[in-house]
Design an enzyme around this catalytic site. Structure first.
Site, PDB file in Angstrom:
ATOM      1  N   LYS A  13     -32.927  -0.020  21.531  1.00 43.48           N
ATOM      2  CA  LYS A  13     -33.419  -1.186  20.007  1.00 43.48           C
ATOM      3  C   LYS A  13     -32.092  -0.558  19.340  1.00 43.48           C
ATOM      4  O   LYS A  13     -31.560   0.678  19.578  1.00 43.48           O
ATOM      5  CB  LYS A  13     -34.835  -0.810  19.878  1.00 43.48           C
ATOM      6  CG  LYS A  13     -34.653   0.995  19.447  1.00 43.48           C
ATOM      7  CD  LYS A  13     -36.259   1.252  19.542  1.00 43.48           C
ATOM      8  CE  LYS A  13     -36.260   2.434  19.473  1.00 43.48           C
ATOM      9  NZ  LYS A  13     -37.753   3.347  20.240  1.00 43.48           N
ATOM     10  N   TYR A  21     -17.076  12.573  -8.247  1.00 40.50           N
ATOM     11  CA  TYR A  21     -18.266  12.012  -9.278  1.00 40.50           C
ATOM     12  C   TYR A  21     -18.996  13.147  -9.959  1.00 40.50           C
ATOM     13  O   TYR A  21     -19.381  13.754  -9.243  1.00 40.50           O
ATOM     14  CB  TYR A  21     -18.698  11.223  -8.782  1.00 40.50           C
ATOM     15  CG  TYR A  21     -18.433   9.877  -8.015  1.00 40.50           C
ATOM     16  CD1 TYR A  21     -17.781   9.301  -9.064  1.00 40.50           C
ATOM     17  CD2 TYR A  21     -18.315   9.265  -6.878  1.00 40.50           C
ATOM     18  CE1 TYR A  21     -17.308   7.816  -8.795  1.00 40.50           C
ATOM     19  CE2 TYR A  21     -17.950   8.271  -7.082  1.00 40.50           C
ATOM     20  CZ  TYR A  21     -17.148   7.285  -7.564  1.00 40.50           C
ATOM     21  OH  TYR A  21     -16.638   5.878  -7.560  1.00 40.50           O
TER      22      TYR A  21
HETATM   23  C1  LIG Z   1     -38.114   4.977  21.086  1.00 37.11           C
HETATM   24  C2  LIG Z   1     -39.061   4.345  22.040  1.00 37.11           C
HETATM   25  C3  LIG Z   1     -39.035   4.829  22.878  1.00 37.11           C
HETATM   26  C4  LIG Z   1     -37.852   5.877  23.309  1.00 37.11           C
HETATM   27  O1  LIG Z   1     -38.268   7.317  22.143  1.00 37.11           O
HETATM   28  P1  LIG Z   1     -36.877   8.411  22.609  1.00 37.11           P
HETATM   29  O2  LIG Z   1     -38.057   9.392  21.843  1.00 37.11           O
HETATM   30  O3  LIG Z   1     -35.785   8.014  21.725  1.00 37.11           O
HETATM   31  O4  LIG Z   1     -37.002   8.891  24.371  1.00 37.11           O
HETATM   32  C5  LIG Z   1     -39.870   4.972  24.020  1.00 37.11           C
HETATM   33  N1  LIG Z   1     -41.269   4.143  23.855  1.00 37.11           N
HETATM   34  C6  LIG Z   1     -40.938   3.270  22.955  1.00 37.11           C
HETATM   35  C7  LIG Z   1     -42.672   2.372  22.219  1.00 37.11           C
HETATM   36  C8  LIG Z   1     -40.377   3.858  21.593  1.00 37.11           C
HETATM   37  O5  LIG Z   1     -40.264   2.687  19.914  1.00 37.11           O
END
Ligand SMILES: *Cc1c(COP(=O)(O)O)cnc(C)c1O
Length: 528
Positions: free
Chosen positions: A196, A422
């Site tokens: 993602k 700035y």
């Molecule tokens: C992002 C996510 C993960 C992965 O988590 P990490 O801490 O990056 O391993 C697993 N399950 C769900 C539902 C997530 O949204």
């Protein structure tokens, strides 16, 4: 040998620029990709480069630009017969041979590669002149030449032009991390990888192709659009989409994406949609809330949900899952265990009613190695793949995947009486040498890191940020960096400054830093 004193040698070694001798994958003209391996050319390294090309290209067209093989002692025809066989085995669509020796073998290549376009040029200059007439479009181009052919002149023409802040993603390190986590899994446990948010900032198609090549079982994205992008990049692995709504149903189904069903309203509307389309047994994933309190059915709703799914032919439960709220923290281990027990309870209720088996999963990266008993049928690997492990004392042996780099645009001597940037917030305590680098908060370098909170790595030293971070630029105090010059490379995070450290200095977590690097920062993919 030449009698230079040690301190002179030490100082000059710092001025050496590292030579990039690795295979680099970069975006090129007209939505093409360039795999640049223009430092040597022999049959062995050609095989490695062709393997990498095939891994990344998938079904896309491929062009190989090849110089003479500078190998003495073997019969010339024999060498090129082997090269042609390697190209034929890989179904290369187009060969561009550059140099007198490879050009002499034109007839051999035409005979052995009947389905490919084969073009030959006596030297690099000849090819560069012809280049405007050759279309490079939506293809993968391997550039491989012996050093004397100066193929960097070709890569400069083919590459998309960039502003000089780049994020390097080391795909070999990523493959290593994948292996580290795989070795922690029980033999029957499947592996889902979370890609993602543009694969935690590392790029979607490129990372997914690596994962597909290494045969992970599942991918997961947050939104349907991210899944569609993966399909368009030629990814055929099953893909779970976590955050769906009615507007995305059609896109989901058209792209064979598998939604997370997290509430009765979303269950009902997806059911009605499938019914209207005449679709049956559509794969879905059921999410339970066990303490995260974000998305999901309550455990008490499990039996009612299972009865509805069992009574209707529209959906088929591929998996049932939940998400841990604090798997990385030892002080929350009791809570984590409570979540797992709740989850097991939900799975039992569903299994009592459904007439077929499904995959159960709850572990994210930290849980995979801190709580192996919770691996169940599948795990969901996220941040660990990208080389970051946020938790505890015993850490897995992960390699750094991402390096964010920029360059010095200008150096300036500023007297102690003046200020930097700035609002005049950068107050100097001494006469200083100030470097302006090409990265700012619009690139994802947080403004909260200004005023000395963070530093960047320049020629073996950490140079602190002076003044506020600007939108596109940041100023560093390089007074104590010997030999610093304009154009020098600067590491923002990566090998010398871990992304965890930058996150801590900015009062955030590595996830936010990695996913916040803007799309204007060019991604470069390395294979070692
Ligand atoms: C992002 C996510 C993960 C992965 O988590 P990490 O801490 O990056 O391993 C697993 N399950 C769900 C539902 C997530 O949204």
């Amino acid at each position: 040998h030449f009698g230079y004193p040690g301190d002179v040698i030490a100082e000059r070694i710092l001025r050496l620029q590292p030579l990039d001798m690795r295979m680099q994958l970069k975006r090129a003209l007209h939505q093409s990709y360039l795999l640049n391996d223009s430092y040597n050319n022999d049959p062995g390294s050609l095989q490695l480069a062709l393997d990498y090309l095939a891994q990344q290209a998938g079904d896309a067209a491929t062009t190989v630009i090849l110089s003479d093989m500078l190998e003495t002692g073997r019969d010339e025809t024999e060498i090129y017969r082997q090269v042609a066989a390697q190209l034929a085995a890989r179904n290369v669509h187009r060969l561009i041979g550059i140099g007198p020796a490879i050009s002499r073998q034109a007839a051999l290549f035409h005979a052995m590669l009947p389905g490919s376009v084969c073009l030959f040029y006596p030297d690099t200059q000849g090819f560069l002149q012809a280049m405007p007439g050759l279309a490079f479009r939506k293809e993968y181009i391997l550039l491989k030449g012996a050093r004397t052919f100066a193929f960097e002149r070709i890569s400069a023409q083919l590459e998309e032009k960039v502003h000089q802040t780049v994020m390097e993603i080391n795909l070999s390190a990523m493959a290593h991390n994948l292996k580290v986590y795989r070795e922690m899994l029980q033999p029957a446990t499947k592996l889902m990888v979370m890609v993602k948010a543009f694969s935690y900032g590392s790029g979607s198609g490129e990372v997914a192709r690596l994962l597909q090549f290494h045969r992970v079982d599942y991918l997961a994205v947050a939104y349907a659009d991210e899944g569609i992008e993966l399909r368009q990049a030629g990814i055929s692995l099953p893909i779970m989409v976590m955050n769906v709504d009615e507007a995305s149903f059609e896109a989901l189904v058209n792209n064979q994406l598998e939604p997370e069903i997290y509430s009765f309203p979303i269950y009902r509307s997806f059911h009605l949609y499938l019914e209207k389309q005449g679709l049956q047994q559509y794969p879905v994933h059921i999410k339970f809330n066990t303490g995260m309190n974000r998305l999901g059915f309550e455990v008490s709703e499990a039996a009612a949900l299972a009865r509805q799914i069992q009574a209707q032919p529209t959906m088929m439960v591929k998996s049932v899952f939940s998400h841990l709220a604090a798997s990385e923290s030892a002080k929350d281990d009791a809570f984590t265990e409570h979540q797992v027990l709740q989850f097991q309870e939900a799975c039992t209720r569903i299994q009592e009613i459904l007439s077929y088996p499904f995959i159960r999963h709850i572990a994210n990266s930290a849980a995979i190695f801190r709580r192996p008993a919770y691996q169940l049928d599948m795990v969901r690997l996220g941040i660990g793949l990208y080389g970051v492990e946020a938790s505890g004392s015993e850490k897995p042996d992960l390699h750094t995947v991402t390096i964010l780099k920029t360059t010095i645009a200008q150096l300036r001597k500023v007297p102690a009486t003046e200020t930097i940037g700035y609002n005049r917030r950068g107050v100097l305590q001494r006469d200083s040498l100030i470097a302006t680098v090409r990265i700012g908060y619009a690139d994802g370098f947080p403004r909260s890191l200004g005023l000395g909170k963070a530093g960047m790595y320049v020629r073996g030293h950490i140079a602190p940020v002076v003044g506020q971070v600007c939108m596109d630029m940041t100023m560093l105090d390089v007074t104590d960096v010997p030999g610093v010059s304009e154009g020098d490379e600067v590491e923002v995070f990566g090998r010398h400054i871990p992304v965890q450290q930058v996150a801590a200095e900015g009062g955030t977590i590595p996830y936010e830093i990695l996913t916040g690097i803007s799309q204007r920062v060019k991604r470069i993919y390395l294979e070692e």
